[in-house]
Design a protein around this motif. Structure first.
Motif, PDB file in Angstrom:
ATOM      1  N   ALA A  44      -0.373  -5.134   8.746  1.00 25.84           N
ATOM      2  CA  ALA A  44      -1.077  -5.585   7.537  1.00 25.84           C
ATOM      3  C   ALA A  44      -2.393  -4.838   7.368  1.00 25.84           C
ATOM      4  CB  ALA A  44      -1.324  -7.092   7.606  1.00 25.84           C
ATOM      5  N   LEU A  45      -3.147  -4.687   8.451  1.00 26.21           N
ATOM      6  CA  LEU A  45      -4.414  -3.968   8.377  1.00 26.21           C
ATOM      7  C   LEU A  45      -4.193  -2.499   8.001  1.00 26.21           C
ATOM      8  CD1 LEU A  45      -6.228  -5.388  11.527  1.00 26.21           C
ATOM      9  CD2 LEU A  45      -6.812  -5.800   9.136  1.00 26.21           C
ATOM     10  N   GLU A  46      -3.249  -1.873   8.668  1.00 31.04           N
ATOM     11  CA  GLU A  46      -2.951  -0.467   8.408  1.00 31.04           C
ATOM     12  C   GLU A  46      -2.463  -0.268   6.966  1.00 31.04           C
ATOM     13  OE1 GLU A  46      -0.209   3.054  10.396  1.00 31.04           O
ATOM     14  OE2 GLU A  46      -0.478   1.167  11.477  1.00 31.04           O
ATOM     15  N   LEU A  47      -1.598  -1.146   6.519  1.00 26.35           N
ATOM     16  CA  LEU A  47      -1.068  -1.065   5.172  1.00 26.35           C
ATOM     17  C   LEU A  47      -2.163  -1.322   4.138  1.00 26.35           C
ATOM     18  CD1 LEU A  47       1.381  -0.680   3.362  1.00 26.35           C
ATOM     19  CD2 LEU A  47       1.902  -3.113   3.666  1.00 26.35           C
ATOM     20  N   GLY A  48      -3.012  -2.305   4.407  1.00 28.07           N
ATOM     21  CA  GLY A  48      -4.103  -2.615   3.483  1.00 28.07           C
ATOM     22  C   GLY A  48      -5.041  -1.438   3.272  1.00 28.07           C
ATOM     23  N   VAL A  49      -5.426  -0.780   4.353  1.00 25.69           N
ATOM     24  CA  VAL A  49      -6.308   0.388   4.262  1.00 25.69           C
ATOM     25  C   VAL A  49      -5.623   1.506   3.474  1.00 25.69           C
ATOM     26  CG1 VAL A  49      -7.412   2.217   5.618  1.00 25.69           C
ATOM     27  CG2 VAL A  49      -7.622  -0.162   6.334  1.00 25.69           C
ATOM     28  N   ALA A  50      -4.374   1.749   3.789  1.00 29.41           N
ATOM     29  CA  ALA A  50      -3.627   2.818   3.121  1.00 29.41           C
ATOM     30  C   ALA A  50      -3.463   2.534   1.622  1.00 29.41           C
ATOM     31  CB  ALA A  50      -2.267   3.000   3.783  1.00 29.41           C
ATOM     32  N   LEU A  51      -3.199   1.278   1.269  1.00 29.99           N
ATOM     33  CA  LEU A  51      -3.059   0.904  -0.143  1.00 29.99           C
ATOM     34  C   LEU A  51      -4.365   1.102  -0.899  1.00 29.99           C
ATOM     35  CD1 LEU A  51      -0.908  -2.329   0.194  1.00 29.99           C
ATOM     36  CD2 LEU A  51      -0.219  -0.233  -0.977  1.00 29.99           C
ATOM     37  N   GLN A  52      -5.473   0.733  -0.259  1.00 28.91           N
ATOM     38  CA  GLN A  52      -6.774   0.900  -0.894  1.00 28.91           C
ATOM     39  C   GLN A  52      -7.049   2.374  -1.182  1.00 28.91           C
ATOM     40  OE1 GLN A  52      -9.954  -2.235   0.306  1.00 28.91           O
ATOM     41  NE2 GLN A  52      -8.761  -1.824   2.161  1.00 28.91           N
ATOM     42  N   ILE A  59      -9.099  -4.711  -1.706  1.00 25.44           N
ATOM     43  CA  ILE A  59      -8.418  -5.843  -1.073  1.00 25.44           C
ATOM     44  C   ILE A  59      -9.451  -6.590  -0.251  1.00 25.44           C
ATOM     45  CG2 ILE A  59      -6.608  -6.545   0.535  1.00 25.44           C
ATOM     46  CD1 ILE A  59      -5.158  -3.904  -0.232  1.00 25.44           C
ATOM     47  N   ASP A  60      -9.746  -7.805  -0.659  1.00 26.12           N
ATOM     48  CA  ASP A  60     -10.735  -8.631   0.015  1.00 26.12           C
ATOM     49  C   ASP A  60     -10.013  -9.570   0.983  1.00 26.12           C
ATOM     50  OD1 ASP A  60     -12.780 -10.279   0.839  1.00 26.12           O
ATOM     51  OD2 ASP A  60     -13.379 -10.900  -1.166  1.00 26.12           O
ATOM     52  N   ALA A  61     -10.197  -9.344   2.261  1.00 23.40           N
ATOM     53  CA  ALA A  61      -9.517 -10.151   3.285  1.00 23.40           C
ATOM     54  C   ALA A  61      -9.883 -11.634   3.195  1.00 23.40           C
ATOM     55  CB  ALA A  61      -9.843  -9.622   4.669  1.00 23.40           C
ATOM     56  N   LYS A  62     -11.035 -11.934   2.608  1.00 24.14           N
ATOM     57  CA  LYS A  62     -11.469 -13.327   2.486  1.00 24.14           C
ATOM     58  C   LYS A  62     -10.892 -14.019   1.252  1.00 24.14           C
ATOM     59  CE  LYS A  62     -15.704 -12.358   4.955  1.00 24.14           C
ATOM     60  NZ  LYS A  62     -17.152 -12.230   4.881  1.00 24.14           N
ATOM     61  N   HIS A  69      -0.455 -11.829  -2.194  1.00 17.69           N
ATOM     62  CA  HIS A  69      -0.304 -10.434  -2.625  1.00 17.69           C
ATOM     63  C   HIS A  69       0.576  -9.646  -1.662  1.00 17.69           C
ATOM     64  CE1 HIS A  69      -3.221 -11.242  -5.646  1.00 17.69           C
ATOM     65  NE2 HIS A  69      -4.293 -11.057  -4.914  1.00 17.69           N
ATOM     66  N   PHE A  70       0.451  -9.914  -0.373  1.00 13.52           N
ATOM     67  CA  PHE A  70       1.181  -9.177   0.650  1.00 13.52           C
ATOM     68  C   PHE A  70       2.495  -9.853   1.051  1.00 13.52           C
ATOM     69  CE2 PHE A  70      -2.686  -6.876   0.970  1.00 13.52           C
ATOM     70  CZ  PHE A  70      -2.388  -5.677   1.598  1.00 13.52           C
ATOM     71  N   ALA A  71       2.893 -10.873   0.338  1.00  7.22           N
ATOM     72  CA  ALA A  71       4.101 -11.613   0.711  1.00  7.22           C
ATOM     73  C   ALA A  71       5.373 -10.790   0.538  1.00  7.22           C
ATOM     74  CB  ALA A  71       4.197 -12.897  -0.104  1.00  7.22           C
ATOM     75  N   SER A  72       5.405  -9.925  -0.481  1.00  7.11           N
ATOM     76  CA  SER A  72       6.600  -9.124  -0.750  1.00  7.11           C
ATOM     77  C   SER A  72       6.209  -7.848  -1.478  1.00  7.11           C
ATOM     78  CB  SER A  72       7.590  -9.919  -1.620  1.00  7.11           C
ATOM     79  OG  SER A  72       7.037 -10.131  -2.908  1.00  7.11           O
ATOM     80  N   VAL A  73       7.140  -6.932  -1.570  1.00  6.97           N
ATOM     81  CA  VAL A  73       6.904  -5.692  -2.321  1.00  6.97           C
ATOM     82  C   VAL A  73       6.656  -6.035  -3.787  1.00  6.97           C
ATOM     83  CG1 VAL A  73       8.000  -3.567  -3.141  1.00  6.97           C
ATOM     84  CG2 VAL A  73       8.214  -4.230  -0.746  1.00  6.97           C
ATOM     85  N   GLN A  74       7.407  -6.979  -4.303  1.00  9.84           N
ATOM     86  CA  GLN A  74       7.260  -7.393  -5.694  1.00  9.84           C
ATOM     87  C   GLN A  74       5.838  -7.912  -5.954  1.00  9.84           C
ATOM     88  OE1 GLN A  74       9.474 -10.938  -7.171  1.00  9.84           O
ATOM     89  NE2 GLN A  74      10.484  -9.425  -8.492  1.00  9.84           N
ATOM     90  N   ASN A  75       5.318  -8.734  -5.049  1.00 10.32           N
ATOM     91  CA  ASN A  75       3.965  -9.251  -5.197  1.00 10.32           C
ATOM     92  C   ASN A  75       2.921  -8.143  -5.079  1.00 10.32           C
ATOM     93  OD1 ASN A  75       5.205 -11.709  -5.377  1.00 10.32           O
ATOM     94  ND2 ASN A  75       4.043 -12.679  -3.753  1.00 10.32           N
ATOM     95  N   LEU A  76       3.133  -7.210  -4.169  1.00  9.18           N
ATOM     96  CA  LEU A  76       2.211  -6.081  -4.026  1.00  9.18           C
ATOM     97  C   LEU A  76       2.168  -5.256  -5.311  1.00  9.18           C
ATOM     98  CD1 LEU A  76       2.621  -4.477  -0.485  1.00  9.18           C
ATOM     99  CD2 LEU A  76       0.552  -5.382  -1.509  1.00  9.18           C
ATOM    100  N   ALA A  77       3.316  -5.024  -5.903  1.00 11.67           N
ATOM    101  CA  ALA A  77       3.380  -4.262  -7.153  1.00 11.67           C
ATOM    102  C   ALA A  77       2.612  -4.981  -8.257  1.00 11.67           C
ATOM    103  CB  ALA A  77       4.835  -4.037  -7.561  1.00 11.67           C
ATOM    104  N   LYS A  78       2.794  -6.293  -8.367  1.00 14.78           N
ATOM    105  CA  LYS A  78       2.077  -7.077  -9.384  1.00 14.78           C
ATOM    106  C   LYS A  78       0.575  -7.012  -9.142  1.00 14.78           C
ATOM    107  CE  LYS A  78       5.778 -10.393 -10.216  1.00 14.78           C
ATOM    108  NZ  LYS A  78       6.228 -11.774 -10.022  1.00 14.78           N
TER     109      LYS A  78
END
Length: 86
Positions: A44-52, A59-62, A69-78
């Motif tokens: 999750a951390l690695e993916l979050g940094v890469a997405l940013q 992406i605010d971890a708090k 947002h990270f629950a699925s690919v569909q949610n990430l796309a939205k």
């Protein structure tokens, strides 16, 4: 499935070096963590940094919606589409 979802699947596979996983193996509505694709908190951390970096989104971890947002690919796309549209 949208083109962004397909792009995200390939991005996840490449970013996390998921061997033996193909784009077609990932269901857009499937859970990314624990069940489903089986990613963990380090992923999750690695993916979050890469997405940013790639999509120039914040992406605010708090933020209480991060898990959603990270629950699925569909949610990430939205999330990315709404962040880019804002």
């Amino acid at each position: 499935m949208t083109s962004l979802e397909t792009e995200l699947k390939a991005f996840i596979i490449e970013t996390l070096n998921l061997e033996d996983v193909q784009v077609d193996d990932i269901d857009s509505t499937e859970a990314l963590f624990v069940d489903g694709l089986g990613l963990d908190s380090i992923d999750a951390l690695e993916l979050g940094v890469a997405l940013q970096k790639k999509y120039d989104v914040r992406i605010d971890a708090k933020d209480e919606n991060v898990k959603t947002h990270f629950a699925s690919v569909q949610n990430l796309a939205k999330f990315i589409q709404s962040a880019k549209g804002a």
